[in-house]
Design a protein around this motif. Structure first.
Motif, PDB file in Angstrom:
ATOM      1  N   LEU A  69      38.849  43.886  43.351  1.00 39.05           N
ATOM      2  CA  LEU A  69      38.710  44.337  42.333  1.00 39.05           C
ATOM      3  C   LEU A  69      39.852  43.564  41.264  1.00 39.05           C
ATOM      4  N   ASN A  70      40.867  43.363  41.863  1.00 38.08           N
ATOM      5  CA  ASN A  70      42.029  42.774  41.191  1.00 38.08           C
ATOM      6  C   ASN A  70      41.816  41.160  41.085  1.00 38.08           C
ATOM      7  N   ARG A  71      41.091  40.713  42.014  1.00 40.16           N
ATOM      8  CA  ARG A  71      40.708  39.142  41.823  1.00 40.16           C
ATOM      9  C   ARG A  71      39.682  39.189  40.760  1.00 40.16           C
ATOM     10  N   MET A  72      38.649  40.331  40.717  1.00 41.36           N
ATOM     11  CA  MET A  72      37.606  40.293  39.748  1.00 41.36           C
ATOM     12  C   MET A  72      38.179  40.307  38.475  1.00 41.36           C
ATOM     13  N   ILE A  73      38.984  41.038  38.095  1.00 40.70           N
ATOM     14  CA  ILE A  73      39.705  41.546  36.674  1.00 40.70           C
ATOM     15  C   ILE A  73      40.494  40.220  36.321  1.00 40.70           C
ATOM     16  N   THR A  74      41.247  39.633  37.272  1.00 45.83           N
ATOM     17  CA  THR A  74      41.875  38.418  37.045  1.00 45.83           C
ATOM     18  C   THR A  74      41.029  37.304  36.530  1.00 45.83           C
ATOM     19  N   LYS A  75      39.840  37.115  37.275  1.00 47.60           N
ATOM     20  CA  LYS A  75      38.831  36.224  36.982  1.00 47.60           C
ATOM     21  C   LYS A  75      38.196  36.694  35.667  1.00 47.60           C
ATOM     22  N   ASN A  76      37.965  37.816  35.326  1.00 49.26           N
ATOM     23  CA  ASN A  76      37.422  38.007  33.869  1.00 49.26           C
ATOM     24  C   ASN A  76      38.236  37.750  32.950  1.00 49.26           C
ATOM     25  N   ARG A  91      37.461  32.159  53.074  1.00 51.36           N
ATOM     26  CA  ARG A  91      37.396  32.113  51.901  1.00 51.36           C
ATOM     27  C   ARG A  91      38.661  31.984  51.293  1.00 51.36           C
ATOM     28  N   THR A  92      38.756  31.667  49.859  1.00 45.13           N
ATOM     29  CA  THR A  92      40.034  31.779  49.343  1.00 45.13           C
ATOM     30  C   THR A  92      40.764  33.113  49.447  1.00 45.13           C
ATOM     31  N   SER A  93      41.913  33.150  50.146  1.00 51.95           N
ATOM     32  CA  SER A  93      42.285  34.428  50.693  1.00 51.95           C
ATOM     33  C   SER A  93      42.527  35.398  49.633  1.00 51.95           C
ATOM     34  N   LEU A  94      42.478  36.633  49.974  1.00 49.16           N
ATOM     35  CA  LEU A  94      42.487  37.731  48.949  1.00 49.16           C
ATOM     36  C   LEU A  94      43.903  38.087  48.733  1.00 49.16           C
ATOM     37  N   LYS A  95      44.350  38.381  47.592  1.00 47.39           N
ATOM     38  CA  LYS A  95      45.576  38.927  47.449  1.00 47.39           C
ATOM     39  C   LYS A  95      45.812  40.208  47.751  1.00 47.39           C
ATOM     40  N   ILE A  96      46.301  40.585  48.893  1.00 48.25           N
ATOM     41  CA  ILE A  96      46.201  41.876  49.558  1.00 48.25           C
ATOM     42  C   ILE A  96      47.233  42.898  48.635  1.00 48.25           C
ATOM     43  N   MET A  97      46.543  43.746  47.817  1.00 51.04           N
ATOM     44  CA  MET A  97      47.660  44.708  47.303  1.00 51.04           C
ATOM     45  C   MET A  97      47.482  45.957  47.963  1.00 51.04           C
ATOM     46  N   TYR A 130      40.635  51.149  50.676  1.00 55.37           N
ATOM     47  CA  TYR A 130      41.318  51.304  49.378  1.00 55.37           C
ATOM     48  C   TYR A 130      41.819  50.160  48.820  1.00 55.37           C
ATOM     49  N   THR A 131      42.606  49.554  49.731  1.00 59.74           N
ATOM     50  CA  THR A 131      43.404  48.265  49.737  1.00 59.74           C
ATOM     51  C   THR A 131      42.222  47.061  49.404  1.00 59.74           C
ATOM     52  N   TYR A 132      41.241  47.265  50.006  1.00 60.55           N
ATOM     53  CA  TYR A 132      40.376  46.066  49.854  1.00 60.55           C
ATOM     54  C   TYR A 132      39.481  46.177  48.533  1.00 60.55           C
ATOM     55  N   CYS A 133      39.457  47.306  48.182  1.00 57.93           N
ATOM     56  CA  CYS A 133      38.605  47.727  46.861  1.00 57.93           C
ATOM     57  C   CYS A 133      39.671  47.194  45.806  1.00 57.93           C
ATOM     58  N   ASP A 134      40.793  47.626  45.805  1.00 60.98           N
ATOM     59  CA  ASP A 134      41.866  47.123  44.762  1.00 60.98           C
ATOM     60  C   ASP A 134      41.997  45.785  44.776  1.00 60.98           C
ATOM     61  N   SER A 135      42.118  45.038  46.166  1.00 59.87           N
ATOM     62  CA  SER A 135      42.482  43.649  46.004  1.00 59.87           C
ATOM     63  C   SER A 135      41.334  42.842  45.443  1.00 59.87           C
ATOM     64  N   ASP A 152      51.073  40.090  31.103  1.00 57.78           N
ATOM     65  CA  ASP A 152      50.573  38.997  32.134  1.00 57.78           C
ATOM     66  C   ASP A 152      49.671  39.866  33.057  1.00 57.78           C
ATOM     67  N   TYR A 153      48.138  39.247  32.853  1.00 58.75           N
ATOM     68  CA  TYR A 153      47.213  39.971  33.685  1.00 58.75           C
ATOM     69  C   TYR A 153      47.205  39.586  35.081  1.00 58.75           C
ATOM     70  N   HIS A 154      47.772  38.586  35.424  1.00 62.77           N
ATOM     71  CA  HIS A 154      47.802  38.191  36.895  1.00 62.77           C
ATOM     72  C   HIS A 154      48.834  39.214  37.639  1.00 62.77           C
ATOM     73  N   VAL A 155      49.616  39.831  37.006  1.00 55.08           N
ATOM     74  CA  VAL A 155      50.412  40.884  37.984  1.00 55.08           C
ATOM     75  C   VAL A 155      49.830  42.374  37.944  1.00 55.08           C
ATOM     76  N   LEU A 156      48.709  42.521  37.260  1.00 55.76           N
ATOM     77  CA  LEU A 156      48.324  43.705  37.213  1.00 55.76           C
ATOM     78  C   LEU A 156      47.745  44.209  38.281  1.00 55.76           C
ATOM     79  N   SER A 157      48.116  45.457  38.854  1.00 58.65           N
ATOM     80  CA  SER A 157      47.659  45.980  39.944  1.00 58.65           C
ATOM     81  C   SER A 157      46.661  47.160  39.242  1.00 58.65           C
ATOM     82  N   PRO A 158      45.727  47.529  40.173  1.00 56.05           N
ATOM     83  CA  PRO A 158      44.706  48.362  39.953  1.00 56.05           C
ATOM     84  C   PRO A 158      45.470  49.748  39.338  1.00 56.05           C
TER      85      PRO A 158
END
Lengths: 225, 947
Positions: free
Chosen positions: B41-48, B389-395, B34-39, B253-259
């Motif tokens: 996806l969080n990176r993805m959404i920030t990127k989007n 890789r650029t480390s994943l921001k683990i959430m 779950y943590t991986y998925c969220d992290s 601020d979309y950077h702070v959005l958690s899933p």
């Protein structure tokens, strides 16, 4: 004399200090006889029988087996001696649970290097001798405690050893069954001409013995009867 | 009881540790998913969002509450305004998010104005202009007046300011007055605005401008005591009957959005939109990004969960096995406690405490461990391959913890399962049962057969079921492995493993029987022990087979999927790098062709273009080889006097092309070099795509004519051979194509000789250690204008960063590592326990005259029968399952339809790697066991038997 010992000493280190389990024991075991080592729990019977059966090393003293000193034998020579000349029966029945009664006996013979047709017949004969010829295919857990011990006896004689060392073979059996076991031993002595050295603390059995040594705190207190 | 439980655990430290390890890994795995998925996806959404911000130049995420006032339809006065602003604050606070900026504003849209005569005579021009009148609070802090002055309150008219762009677009002028058409105030007087200033935003990218366009006519609400809106739109003052909208906007601020925040936010907004009625509305900007996120989250989560199911099942199985062992090990102690008066429930309580302690510790360590697992998944680049890789921001989200908790409860129950089953057993019954139970639960209920049948049925009905699953929202389209297929392949693997565990002892038994009369005592004993192996030993065997087969299967699946994706990218692009430079025009307005003929419009674009230097590629650092490739999609083929138009032609320099282009040997009937050699030897030789050969029924050796565009000369060509695949050529085409694309390969040097040079592509093959970015940088430094620049390697990197692919690689690798860990520990614990149980047996064997070496040999043979053979069996099962299922993993298209064709990759190195890992694990445990045996003293073990 089949077995003779001279001033055998066996010591153990324990938390409470050194324990002398066998203290200067000198005894003789005549061939084709039932010799019983009796004594209370902790008197050193098992240690002594282990020493006689080359399962353990004495700290002092000597043992002669068939007039040959065996205390100085190498591990390999001890293994060969046990494999060919000795059989063991233990208090805990100690059959191999994965093997049938037949295979338990056959395995002993295999270790002694006996294979083939003779082997097959001998296994059945041994099981017959202990009255379990019919139950050769049974697994140990399908047999009663007495039956299991009889299989163990059949196993111990299968390779025609000179001597059987039986350490409290009747300890877990009722008195009737115990006597039955001793009678089997006596029959072995008659039929096969082997020698039996047995430990026990069961007074009912003592009467069957040809020779009894009593152990007390590791020392032999009585001369043979 | 608690203290007793602790004491008991510390006494059984190894088994407790093993149990703890199993639970810990399980909890960490479940939680990490779950943590991986969220992290990720969080990176993805920030990127989007970042991309959207770059595309649209405005802050992409804001929440807006709007109040639309329509004259006559709804009232507006100070009280209502108060109520509205209270409401909007309620609405926003329901989102429970911090904001970066809050902005209040209002806007009158679709207003028509006409200019008033400068002489104040009341005359006006007839021409009306449509515009928007905006009022942003705090605007003054963000602008600079470049001409005129700031607006001030005025009784007669409304002073406004504009940007130069608005001024230009609406053709306005400073200090002019405009009347708003068709609108009067309550007294029937026209409403007039006057442009008093021109302004420029201090920073057009300032967050202040989010969600608004500063290019409009602006009132300055700050000079009106906050009542301008009421004054303009309020029912008790002037009536401006047009579209008036009041806005309360919040930049988020979309950077702070958690899933979790996104889900909460979406839910709140959906809920609000359903109950908030006009004239009030709420909106969230760029909902599409968020909606995609919610859908993708679901898909990726289900997909990865499916990948995790087999390993979690295996872990649960492991826990049941170990806790069964612990339980059995404790039997004597338990009986002792009961004989001393402890009640059964008290004994049971000790186990419950023990399980709770283990679960709590597992949770405590497992959840932080899951973070480590996430990093591992995030750095997976293939099966058992990692990159930094650029480390994943683990959430660590709430759900990661909830899932871990659910896992803990499940494993707690698994731990207590053997206890509850065997609670009533007496020692005797237990011993008897233990020694007789060579049949496992799986044997008894034919679970192996059931699993195999299920997988067979699943395979048979695959297409129907995947439709159902798609309808159920479990889409396979966006995941590299169809979840359903993965499940049935897992069934197949487990079925095979169990079947093996059922059949294998029988085979050993058969071998034993065949040679019963002649086996040496060592083999005799080992064969018997293996053939009559008890249930726990079988579990271990199933473990080992499952671990290896899943490892092989996982590596084949991951490798195949990765390689086929890569192949598709390399095939699609055709080489490492493919680029096209801008060809500058030599003559901006040519009137004649170089041949002196009048020039057509199409020719104007092509002709007189200067060829940029090609030599630079030959000397550029990092380029191994390069070649020119000219393509044209308007080629005509002339055959027997008949013209076949609109063909694709690709002109290559054959001997260079072989060095540069990407080939996969299995898709050509024979070496491409033969074709290229033939084209080099005779430049008139061409290659024709198979579909076109078949369509026209052409033969090899046939002569045809080729030409395109305005080239008058027809090039005579001889068909050398046909091909089905060629680098960058898609023989299927798209669905819109009426006909599949036809392609003809010609010799560039011949074409160059006969026709004018036209812009071509340059295909590059890079040297090892150089990336496309190096080449790109050099080209940029040389100020070369590129029209296209395609790089296979960077596409591959993008592919590897895809959350599903990365998750798949990570989870499969992690699963394998975890199974190895638990198998090794299961292995160790089994053998140590087994050895302890068999010490007496070993003593007896020794008393029978067998040497220590022979006793060790017995165990070694047993290991060989119980470990190495199952390992090879696992490899075979893994290989078979891969052969059956991996080709079907190709989603969307079937294996045969893929371009280039889908290929299953199983490397010998994969087998070796897994073999080496498992073998070393087995060897280590064997060494430990060997050491243990050599320390056994016969006389002592025999004494043990008396206890």
């Amino acid at each position: 004399m089949l077995i003779r010992t001279e001033n055998l000493v066996k010591k153990y280190d324990s938390h409470a200090g050194e324990v002398i389990a066998v203290n200067r024991v000198s005894l003789e075991v005549e061939p084709k006889k039932l010799t019983i080592l009796r004594g209370k729990s902790g008197s050193g019977k098992t240690t002594l029988i282990n020493l006689l059966g080359t399962l353990d090393y004495p700290n002092e003293g000597k043992i002669w087996f068939e007039n040959r000193e065996i205390t100085t034998l190498s591990n390999k020579e001890r293994d060969i001696l046990r494999r060919t000349k000795m059989g063991f029966v233990f208090q805990s029945v100690a059959l191999f649970n994965e093997m049938t009664a037949y295979e338990n006996v056959e395995f002993e013979m295999r270790i002694s290097g006996i294979k083939g047709k003779d082997c097959e017949q001998r296994v059945l004969d041994c099981l017959d001798m202990v009255g379990l010829g019919e139950r050769a295919k049974h697994m140990p857990q399908e047999l009663s405690g007495g039956e299991q011990q009889r299989v163990a006896i059949a196993r111990s004689i299968s390779h025609s050893p000179s001597v059987i060392f039986a350490d409290e073979p009747t300890a877990q059996l009722d008195s009737q069954m115990s006597i039955q076991i001793v009678e089997i031993f006596l029959e072995m002595i008659r039929k096969e001409g082997i020698t039996v050295v047995m430990t026990t603390h069961d007074p009912d059995i003592i009467d069957y013995a040809h020779c009894v040594y009593t152990l007390n705190d590791g020392e032999v207190t009585d001369e043979p009867d | 009881m608690f203290a007793v439980a602790i004491r008991k655990m510390s006494k059984n430290i190894w088994m407790t540790s093993c149990l703890l390890l199993g639970c810990l890994l399980s909890v960490a795995l479940i939680s990490s998913l779950y943590t991986y998925c969220d992290s990720i996806l969080n990176r993805m959404i920030t990127k989007n969002f970042e991309m959207r911000q770059i595309e649209e130049n405005v802050h992409p995420l804001f929440y807006s509450v709007q109040y639309r006032y329509m004259s006559g339809a709804n009232e507006l006065n100070a009280d209502i305004y108060e109520q509205l602003s209270w409401q909007e604050q309620e609405y926003f606070s329901a989102l429970d998010l911090p904001y970066m900026l809050r902005r209040e504003s209002f806007k009158f849209t679709d207003i028509f104005i006409r200019q008033l005569a400068l002489d104040n005579s009341g005359g006006h021009s007839e021409k009306t202009t449509r515009f928007t009148l905006s009022a942003l609070y705090d605007i003054n802090e963000h602008i600079e007046i470049t001409h005129g002055r700031r607006p001030q309150p005025s009784k007669r008219e409304y002073e406004v300011m504009v940007t130069p762009m608005t001024m230009f677009a609406l053709n306005l002028s400073l200090n002019s007055r405009y009347e708003i058409a068709a609108v009067q105030d309550l007294n029937g007087n026209p409403i007039v605005i006057r442009i008093v200033g021109v302004f420029e935003p201090n920073d057009p990218y300032d967050l202040f401008w989010f969600g608004t366009d500063y290019n409009s006519i602006h009132l300055d609400p700050d000079v009106y005591d906050n009542s301008l809106y009421l004054e303009l739109a309020g029912s008790d003052s002037r009536v401006l009957s047009s579209n008036c909208i009041y806005y309360w906007n919040y930049a988020l601020d979309y950077h702070v959005l958690s899933p979790d925040m996104i889900n909460g936010m979406m839910d709140t907004v959906w809920e609000q939109t359903s109950y908030i009625r006009t004239p009030m509305t709420v909106t969230l900007s760029n909902m599409d990004i968020l909606e995609t996120f919610v859908v993708q989250r679901q898909q990726i989560y289900i997909f990865l969960l499916v990948l995790l199911i087999p390993i979690v099942a295996l872990l649960a199985f492991f826990i049941v096995m170990i806790s069964g062992l612990v339980f059995e090990y404790d039997r004597n102690e338990r009986t002792l406690m009961q004989s001393r008066g402890a009640m059964k429930s008290q004994v049971f309580a000790i186990y419950v405490y023990q399980s709770i302690i283990i679960s709590v510790v597992s949770g405590g360590i497992g959840i932080p461990l899951s973070v480590l697992f996430c990093r591992l998944i995030g750095s997976a680049n293939g099966f058992l391959e990692f990159v930094s890789r650029t480390s994943l921001k683990i959430m660590l989200s709430r759900w990661s913890i909830i899932y871990a908790a659910v896992g803990i409860v499940v494993f707690l129950m698994s731990m207590l399962l053997p206890l509850s089953v065997a609670r009533e057993d007496s020692i005797v019954a237990g011993k008897r049962k233990n020694s007789r139970s060579s049949k496992t639960f799986f044997d008894r209920y034919f679970i192996d057969v059931i699993l195999l049948v299920l997988s067979g049925v699943g395979l048979y009905t695959y297409s129907n079921i995947s439709e159902i699953m798609t309808e159920a929202g479990i889409s396979a389209e966006d995941t590299p492995i169809n979840p359903f297929l993965f499940i049935i392949s897992s069934f197949f693997i487990f079925g095979c493993c169990l079947l093996f565990a059922r059949v294998y002892p029988k085979i050993i038994e058969l071998i034993f029987r065949i040679g019963q009369k002649s086996w040496s005592p060592v083999i005799y004993s080992s064969l018997i022990n293996t053939s009559r192996i008890r249930s726990r030993g079988r579990f271990l065997m199933v473990f080992l087979v499952a671990t290896v087969s899943m490892g092989i299967f996982g590596s084949a699946a991951a490798r195949t999927i990765n390689r086929n994706y890569e192949d598709r990218i390399y095939y699609g692009i055709g080489a490492d790098v493919r680029l096209r430079e801008k060809w500058e025009s030599v003559d901006p307005d040519p009137q004649f062709t170089p041949e002196g003929a009048p020039i057509s419009k199409e020719e104007k674009d092509l002709i007189f273009l200067g060829e940029p230097s090609y030599e630079k590629y030959l000397n550029m650092e990092g380029i191994r080889s390069c070649t020119k490739v000219y393509s044209n999609s308007r080629a005509q083929l002339r055959r027997s006097g008949k013209l076949h138009p609109n063909l694709n032609v690709m002109c290559i320099v054959p001997h260079e092309f072989t060095d540069v282009a990407w080939y996969r040997s299995d898709i050509y009937p024979y070496s491409v070099n033969y074709m290229m050699n033939a084209m080099t030897i005779n430049p008139h030789m061409i290659l024709v795509s198979e579909n076109f050969m078949e369509k026209l029924n052409m033969k090899q050796g046939e002569t045809v004519g080729m030409r395109w565009d305005n080239n008058t000369e027809v090039i005579d060509c001889i068909i050398y051979d046909s091909f089905k695949y060629f680098p960058s050529y898609d023989p299927k085409g798209t669905e819109e194509d009426e006909e599949p694309p036809y392609l003809i390969i010609m010799n560039y040097q011949l074409v160059e000789h006969m026709y004018r040079i036209e812009p071509y592509e340059v295909w590059l093959s890079l040297e090892d250690g150089y990336s496309s970015a190096d080449i790109y940088r050099q080209l940029v430094e040389d100020e070369i204008t590129l029209i296209t620049f395609e790089s296979s390697s960077s596409d591959v990197v993008d592919m590897k960063n895809n959350p599903s692919i990365q998750g798949m690689n990570g989870i499969l690798t992690l699963s394998f590592l975890v199974t190895i860990i638990i198998t090794v520990s299961g292995f160790m614990i089994y053998w140590v326990f087994d050895l302890k149980n068999r010490q007496l047996q070993m003593g007896i064997i020794r008393s029978m005259g067998m040497s220590t070496f022979e006793v060790i040999s017995i165990l070694l043979w047993e290991q060989a029968f119980m470990s190495f053979v199952p390992m090879f069996a696992g490899m075979a099962i893994g290989g078979i399952s891969s052969d059956i299922f991996v080709p079907m993993f190709e989603f969307g298209v079937t294996a045969s339809e893929a371009v280039p064709p889908y290929r299953v990759f199983i490397y010998l190195s994969d087998y070796l790697r897994i073999g080496v890992i498992v073998t070393s694990a087995i060897l280590v445990s064997m060494i430990i066991i060997g050491v243990m045996i050599s320390r056994i003293k016969i006389s002592q073990t025999l004494k043990l038997g008396e206890d």
